[in-house]
Design a protein around this motif. Sequence first.
Motif, mmCIF file in Angstrom:
data_model
loop_
_atom_site.group_PDB
_atom_site.id
_atom_site.type_symbol
_atom_site.label_atom_id
_atom_site.label_comp_id
_atom_site.label_asym_id
_atom_site.label_seq_id
_atom_site.Cartn_x
_atom_site.Cartn_y
_atom_site.Cartn_z
ATOM 1 N N HIS A 164 6.304 -2.616 9.053
ATOM 2 C CA HIS A 164 6.631 -1.432 9.850
ATOM 3 C C HIS A 164 6.544 -0.152 9.008
ATOM 4 C CE1 HIS A 164 8.121 -4.479 12.606
ATOM 5 N NE2 HIS A 164 8.192 -3.561 13.543
ATOM 6 N N ALA A 165 6.909 -0.270 7.733
ATOM 7 C CA ALA A 165 6.853 0.904 6.859
ATOM 8 C C ALA A 165 5.420 1.305 6.532
ATOM 9 C CB ALA A 165 7.616 0.626 5.568
ATOM 10 N N ALA A 166 4.484 0.371 6.656
ATOM 11 C CA ALA A 166 3.082 0.695 6.375
ATOM 12 C C ALA A 166 2.473 1.569 7.460
ATOM 13 C CB ALA A 166 2.273 -0.596 6.235
ATOM 14 N N ILE A 175 -4.718 2.446 1.252
ATOM 15 C CA ILE A 175 -3.957 3.186 0.233
ATOM 16 C C ILE A 175 -2.710 3.822 0.855
ATOM 17 C CG2 ILE A 175 -4.016 5.192 -1.313
ATOM 18 C CD1 ILE A 175 -6.982 4.549 -1.804
ATOM 19 N N GLY A 176 -2.877 4.424 2.032
ATOM 20 C CA GLY A 176 -1.736 5.032 2.719
ATOM 21 C C GLY A 176 -0.685 4.003 3.093
ATOM 22 N N ALA A 177 -1.132 2.867 3.651
ATOM 23 C CA ALA A 177 -0.196 1.808 4.049
ATOM 24 C C ALA A 177 0.531 1.234 2.832
ATOM 25 C CB ALA A 177 -0.951 0.705 4.788
ATOM 26 N N PHE A 178 -0.211 1.043 1.745
ATOM 27 C CA PHE A 178 0.390 0.493 0.526
ATOM 28 C C PHE A 178 1.457 1.440 -0.022
ATOM 29 C CE2 PHE A 178 0.702 -0.051 -4.033
ATOM 30 C CZ PHE A 178 0.808 -1.423 -4.173
ATOM 31 N N THR A 179 1.155 2.722 -0.005
ATOM 32 C CA THR A 179 2.077 3.715 -0.573
ATOM 33 C C THR A 179 3.401 3.750 0.187
ATOM 34 O OG1 THR A 179 0.194 5.061 -1.288
ATOM 35 C CG2 THR A 179 2.348 6.129 -1.210
ATOM 36 N N TRP A 227 5.373 0.400 -0.088
ATOM 37 C CA TRP A 227 6.032 0.218 -1.372
ATOM 38 C C TRP A 227 7.230 1.160 -1.507
ATOM 39 C CZ3 TRP A 227 7.654 2.198 -5.948
ATOM 40 C CH2 TRP A 227 7.850 1.288 -6.989
ATOM 41 N N ILE A 228 7.089 2.393 -1.023
ATOM 42 C CA ILE A 228 8.217 3.344 -1.065
ATOM 43 C C ILE A 228 9.393 2.805 -0.254
ATOM 44 C CG2 ILE A 228 8.978 5.620 -0.300
ATOM 45 C CD1 ILE A 228 6.200 6.667 -1.042
ATOM 46 N N ALA A 229 9.108 2.194 0.883
ATOM 47 C CA ALA A 229 10.177 1.639 1.717
ATOM 48 C C ALA A 229 10.937 0.544 0.970
ATOM 49 C CB ALA A 229 9.596 1.086 3.016
ATOM 50 N N SER A 264 4.812 -5.355 -5.119
ATOM 51 C CA SER A 264 3.480 -4.811 -4.844
ATOM 52 C C SER A 264 2.607 -5.831 -4.129
ATOM 53 C CB SER A 264 2.814 -4.369 -6.149
ATOM 54 O OG SER A 264 3.594 -3.381 -6.798
ATOM 55 N N LEU A 265 2.752 -7.120 -4.492
ATOM 56 C CA LEU A 265 1.969 -8.165 -3.828
ATOM 57 C C LEU A 265 2.374 -8.314 -2.363
ATOM 58 C CD1 LEU A 265 1.714 -11.073 -6.435
ATOM 59 C CD2 LEU A 265 -0.031 -9.419 -5.793
ATOM 60 N N ILE A 266 3.672 -8.215 -2.092
ATOM 61 C CA ILE A 266 4.124 -8.280 -0.693
ATOM 62 C C ILE A 266 3.477 -7.173 0.122
ATOM 63 C CG2 ILE A 266 6.112 -8.041 0.852
ATOM 64 C CD1 ILE A 266 7.850 -9.299 -1.274
ATOM 65 N N VAL A 267 3.540 -5.966 -0.433
ATOM 66 C CA VAL A 267 2.960 -4.818 0.276
ATOM 67 C C VAL A 267 1.457 -5.011 0.448
ATOM 68 C CG1 VAL A 267 2.661 -2.325 0.256
ATOM 69 C CG2 VAL A 267 4.757 -3.326 -0.664
ATOM 70 N N LEU A 268 0.799 -5.504 -0.595
ATOM 71 C CA LEU A 268 -0.649 -5.699 -0.543
ATOM 72 C C LEU A 268 -1.025 -6.731 0.516
ATOM 73 C CD1 LEU A 268 -3.067 -4.535 -2.062
ATOM 74 C CD2 LEU A 268 -2.961 -6.501 -3.610
ATOM 75 N N ALA A 269 -0.254 -7.829 0.574
ATOM 76 C CA ALA A 269 -0.528 -8.854 1.583
ATOM 77 C C ALA A 269 -0.341 -8.305 2.991
ATOM 78 C CB ALA A 269 0.399 -10.057 1.360
ATOM 79 N N ILE A 270 0.668 -7.473 3.171
ATOM 80 C CA ILE A 270 0.892 -6.852 4.475
ATOM 81 C C ILE A 270 -0.266 -5.922 4.831
ATOM 82 C CG2 ILE A 270 2.354 -5.242 5.756
ATOM 83 C CD1 ILE A 270 3.678 -7.924 5.414
ATOM 84 N N VAL A 271 -0.687 -5.135 3.858
ATOM 85 C CA VAL A 271 -1.736 -4.135 4.092
ATOM 86 C C VAL A 271 -3.031 -4.782 4.540
ATOM 87 C CG1 VAL A 271 -3.231 -2.470 2.914
ATOM 88 C CG2 VAL A 271 -0.758 -2.376 2.577
#
Length: 415
Positions: free
Chosen positions: A50-52, A73-77, A80-82, A193-200
């Motif tokens: 949801h944060a992506a 890149i936007g979704a990852f940023t 990850w901030i969330a 970072s891997l969690i965010v990357l997998a989501i992205v």
Amino acid sequence: MKAFLEFFTLTDPNIRYVVLGTMLLTSSAAIVGTFTLLKKKALLGDATAHAAFPGICIAFMLTGTKHPIYLAIGAFTTGWIALLLIDILIKHSKIKEDIATALLLSVTFGIGTLLLSIIQNTSNAAQLGLNNYLFGKAAALLGEDLLVLGILSIAILLTVVGLFKEFTLIAFDKAFAESIHMRVNLLEFVFTSLIVLAIVIGIRAVGIVLMAAMLITPAAAARFWTDRLTKMIGLAALFGAISGLLGSFVSYLFPGMPTGPWIVLIVTAIAYISFLFAPHKGLLAKKLRQYKHQNKILQENILKLFYEIGEEKGDFFGNCSTEELMQHRAIPHNKLIRGLVSLEKASLLYYKGNKWRLTGAGKNEGERIAQRHRLWELYLTKYLKTKPAYIHENAELIEHVLTPELVKELNKLLN
């Protein structure tokens, strides 16, 4: 049959992009999801997805294009901030992890929805299809999307392989990892970072709303089949890939059916099959073990009953009717008959003329069970000073689980 062959031969480039893309994203998410599940951070996947969404909208607003790299890149940023904000809330306030995660999930998704509304009110024609990131649209995957998915999936796989021992240790015993001066904070950063990357890499096909299921469900299904982490990761990746393949196939057969929801439905079906039919941890296997254990207890109680009646009569091979057995011990008639029949089949009882008696083997087994019962009663009385009212009931439970080694030690201890 023609549609089946056309799909699985991947001759059509569009089919190839969809199938390979969904299989890459589902298997990659499942690998990361395995460690997420073991670390008991399943809800983080939903929050990250949801944060992506705000990041996707911001990237589009800044670039004016839906190029997958910019949006990734936007979704990852923002994803990850969330996760960083969740960590800050947990460490520097009294808010617990589940509350912090739910809070960030709602707020970020609200921001994303607001930004999407602003974009839709602009005149930029490139905005068309941007709302597909909510529920996914695997059919829209192109060659450039597949290239990005491939690169990111390989990056996830190489990172997991390279840091497998470290990830395993912090998943099972973070305190020990800290005690041996392992760089836990850095490893947590990499894993986050891997969690965010997998989501992205998955939200394009499955969507923000359903992506958490792709992260956790394959790993949850794999957990029922094995206790070994390497096998669990492999099975999770396999389940993810199968769901991606079959979800794409259903969507191909029925063009009106969206791919993302079908992928989630299939992987959920795999999870339920695992929950029911896994050979050791499945519900049916547990019920079968429970039934066998209850049947074993019933048979041992009946044999001990025959032995005790034989002691009273001075004849261990005397005949007993079911009524006589029930007078000595309150066993329901249907259960008693079931146990007697099972013991006869095992050649521990002999049946003749509506009466039952012990065989030689049955007498020996009944004696062994009675001995275990009395040994434990003596131990409770002599060493644990248990009140007499509780001794017999306790021995009735323990006699069925005492091992030969424990019986030997009790014999030695009690002389």
